[in-house]
Each structure stands twice: as structure tokens, then as C-alpha cells.
Enzyme design. Sequence first.
Site, PDB file in Angstrom:
ATOM      1  CG  HIS A  23      -1.906  -0.988   1.413  1.00 10.07           C
ATOM      2  ND1 HIS A  23      -2.046  -1.752   2.547  1.00 10.07           N
ATOM      3  CD2 HIS A  23      -2.883  -1.401   0.564  1.00 10.07           C
ATOM      4  CE1 HIS A  23      -3.075  -2.582   2.411  1.00 10.07           C
ATOM      5  NE2 HIS A  23      -3.589  -2.396   1.211  1.00 10.07           N
ATOM      6  CE  LYS A  47     -13.128  -8.133   5.819  1.00 11.39           C
ATOM      7  NZ  LYS A  47     -12.511  -7.793   4.544  1.00 11.39           N
ATOM      8  NE  ARG A  96      -2.925  -7.591  -4.491  1.00 14.82           N
ATOM      9  CZ  ARG A  96      -3.790  -7.895  -3.543  1.00 14.82           C
ATOM     10  NH1 ARG A  96      -3.369  -8.043  -2.309  1.00 14.82           N
ATOM     11  NH2 ARG A  96      -5.064  -8.075  -3.809  1.00 14.82           N
ATOM     12  CB  SER A 133      -4.460  -6.471   4.756  1.00 12.76           C
ATOM     13  OG  SER A 133      -4.026  -5.231   4.267  1.00 12.76           O
TER      14      SER A 133
END
Length: 177
Positions: A23, A47, A96, A133
Amino acid sequence: MSPEGLTRKAACPGSFDPVTLGHLDIIGRAVKLYDEVVVAVLINPAKAGLFSLDERLDLLREVTAAYPNVRVQAFQGLLVEFCLDNGIAVVVKGLRAVSDFDYELQMAQMNLHLAGVETLFMPTNPQYSFLSSSLIKDVAKWGGDVTAHVPDVVARRLRERLHTARSAAGEQAAGPA
Ligand code: PNS
């Protein structure tokens, strides 16, 4: 500043639970392209993260402190509404791998359709292309070393948080004294 004299702003949105060096690499490259970069942290009541919203904001503020043109802000609801409210025309997203592309393309096209907000895809530095993450949290949970993948303060906070969670689990398993 754009030729029309407008401040060029971009959003780097995400959950950042927690922020990784991947990030930070994207944010650090975006600050060279825009006058202001707003790191937009999703508030997701559905969440519960490992870190609370305030913790994620604090960590992001600490690790982006070297960039004077970065602002860290929480948002709820549609990202495009947040962008319109804050005069942001562009969302910057890291890609990515090819596996990211389908979903990111859908979101980019929807955001363009909804509000004319553009998306700029930035190829992730290969050094960080396998980071997420979730993976960081899983590796850290089982005692793996994540120090090469997250800022030092995040590695420290992960150790503290997961140590506390392990101790609590151990106490529960042992039952009442
Ligand atoms: O780090 P994440 O969880 O992959 O980030 C996803 C995020 C926050 C960028 C995305 O879920 C989002 O923009 N959510 C806000 C709600 C929204 O605008 N949904 C429609 C997307 S087209």
C-alpha cells in the site's frame, strides 16, 4: 496544479487492515503524480477488522507522515460519493497480478459509469506483488515473520495484538482456575 489552476487530487481507497509496504509503495508513487492524495479508509460495519477504524487511521497517519500532501480520511458508502464530495477526480489502485484485474476493472468501470470518476491502475512493485493484508494477518497469527512486508510500527502492533489474542485464547482453553 492542472493547467486550469485546479488542485489535482487522487484517492487511494482500501480497508488497510493493516497497511502494508505494498500500500505504502502505491501511496508513495501517487504523491509524485498528484498535488494531494487522500488515503480513503472504508468504514465497513459488516466486517470487524483486526484493527479498529481509529487504529487503522492512526497507523496510516503515522506511516504517511513524511508526505505533506497525504491526507488520511475515513469514508462510508460509495467511494464515488466520497470522491465527488472531496473534489477528487481519480482513484489510484495498485494491481498486484492478473488475478486482481477482473474485479478491479469492474469497479473502475462502475465508478466511471456512476460518477465519471476515473481509475488509474499502478503496477505493484514486484517486491510486494504477493502481499495482502489478509495474508499478513494469517502469517503473523501463526508466529511468522512479517517484518519485511509491513512498516515497523505495524509489525509491532501485530505482535502486540496477536500476543494478546493468543494469551486470551490460552486462558480460555485452560478454563477457570
Ligand atoms: O482494501 P479493499 O478492501 O480491497 O478495498 C476495497 C474498496 C474499499 C476500494 C472497495 O470495496 C470500495 O470502493 N468500497 C466502497 C463501496 C463502493 O463504492 N462500492 C462500489 C464499488 S464499484
